[in-house]
Design a protein around this motif. Sequence first.
Motif, short mmCIF file in Angstrom:
data_model
loop_
_atom_site.label_atom_id
_atom_site.label_comp_id
_atom_site.label_asym_id
_atom_site.label_seq_id
_atom_site.Cartn_x
_atom_site.Cartn_y
_atom_site.Cartn_z
N GLU A 166 49.08 36.98 39.08
CA GLU A 166 47.69 37.28 39.46
C GLU A 166 46.83 37.44 38.22
O GLU A 166 45.69 36.93 38.17
CB GLU A 166 47.63 38.56 40.31
CG GLU A 166 46.20 38.88 40.72
CD GLU A 166 46.04 40.25 41.36
OE1 GLU A 166 44.89 40.68 41.49
OE2 GLU A 166 47.06 40.87 41.71
N ALA A 167 47.34 38.16 37.22
CA ALA A 167 46.58 38.34 35.98
C ALA A 167 46.35 37.01 35.28
O ALA A 167 45.29 36.77 34.67
CB ALA A 167 47.31 39.30 35.05
N ARG A 170 43.58 35.30 37.18
CA ARG A 170 42.30 35.94 36.86
C ARG A 170 41.75 35.38 35.54
O ARG A 170 40.54 35.12 35.41
CB ARG A 170 42.45 37.45 36.80
CG ARG A 170 42.55 38.13 38.14
CD ARG A 170 42.75 39.63 38.03
NE ARG A 170 42.67 40.25 39.34
CZ ARG A 170 41.57 40.65 39.93
NH1 ARG A 170 40.40 40.48 39.31
NH2 ARG A 170 41.58 41.20 41.13
N ASP A 173 40.43 31.90 36.09
CA ASP A 173 39.14 31.89 36.77
C ASP A 173 38.01 32.47 35.93
O ASP A 173 36.83 32.27 36.24
CB ASP A 173 39.21 32.72 38.07
CG ASP A 173 40.08 32.07 39.14
OD1 ASP A 173 40.34 30.86 39.04
OD2 ASP A 173 40.50 32.80 40.06
N ARG A 175 37.82 35.87 35.69
CA ARG A 175 37.54 37.16 36.32
C ARG A 175 38.04 38.31 35.46
O ARG A 175 38.91 38.14 34.59
CB ARG A 175 38.23 37.24 37.69
CG ARG A 175 37.65 36.31 38.75
CD ARG A 175 38.40 36.44 40.05
NE ARG A 175 39.72 35.80 40.00
CZ ARG A 175 40.77 36.21 40.70
NH1 ARG A 175 40.68 37.28 41.48
NH2 ARG A 175 41.91 35.55 40.61
N ASP A 176 37.50 39.51 35.72
CA ASP A 176 37.98 40.71 35.03
C ASP A 176 39.44 40.95 35.36
O ASP A 176 39.92 40.62 36.45
CB ASP A 176 37.16 41.94 35.47
CG ASP A 176 35.73 41.90 34.97
OD1 ASP A 176 35.45 41.09 34.06
OD2 ASP A 176 34.91 42.67 35.50
N GLY A 178 42.02 39.70 33.74
CA GLY A 178 42.88 38.59 33.39
C GLY A 178 43.59 38.80 32.07
O GLY A 178 43.23 39.66 31.26
#
Length: 343
Positions: A166-167, A170, A173, A175-176, A178
């Motif tokens: 998931e990280a 992130r 993408d 996103r925060d 990551g």
Amino acid sequence: MTAAGYLAVDSGGSGLRVAVGVPGREPPVHGETREPVRTGARGIDPGHLLAQLLPLARALAAEAGVESLDTAVVGAAGFATLGEALRAELPGALVRELDVRRVALAADAVTAYAGALGARPGVVLAAGTGLIAVGTDLRGWRRADGWGHLLGDCGSGAWIGRAGLEAALRAFDGRDGGSAPLLASARERFGPMPGLPGLVYPRADRAAVLASFAPQVAVCAPHDPVAAGILRTAARHMAESAAAVCPAEGTGEEERGGAPGAAPEVALTGGLSKLGDPLLVPLREELARRLPHARLVPAEGDPLHGSVRIAVDLATDRLTLPGEPTMLHVVPARVTETPPKGG
């Protein structure tokens, strides 16, 4: 040949591991199969287990010089929730096929406990692809988590691997939360990130696929705060499960002749311990904070060792671990001789 011996079995995700020996004589002889026991509508398939076990048990008994197998202990993954058919059929089949007199069926968490701590009060964290905590005061069993990678197994290898991926996504993408190091590791292992869902979601063994990324999280943790945070959170989840099942200080010891106030012991078993200090250091800190009355100790053995311990204690009438139908199902000794008529 030796008169009577024991059969100890560990049935897990990679097949059967089997030991045959004689109480008081070490070591037992070992063998294994490479095919996991099937599960179906009735749970674990006793016929499939027997088809693999019986030839191996007979061969190992001959190798060990054991004339008969008096005691059999089978530890099985999934026994607590999928063991109905095993409880109904396996003891009788073992009596018929191997002429055993004492039989015990156990959840793999119980054999993991027996292997790690023996018959002492405490808690064992069985942490690999999945995670379950099992504790006992020697009067009953308590368990926490072990609900699988979709509903639980918090802090497990699958949980850590999923959080690491998931990280990585992130970061992909923008996103925060990551992690660039985890993104680089994920690309190296799985290829381009847009293809990752297709590599994970359709797989029947997706928990194992997720868990395969957990070592990369540990590798990144010393220089990546996101990876380090994932392992700290995993350690907190593991300690929460341990605290939920750990007995109170001294529980059960005095009445069994133990030292008054003896601290319950906590042991970690399973492949997650191989992640090393990035996980183990925060785990020790969390356990010390949540269970100050408990003592962290190394695991003495694995689930097959636990099955052997239970078999030896059962064969010598020294079994003190508590019996419960879905955790440790002990079948009373059976008289195999035909009684005399008119007696």
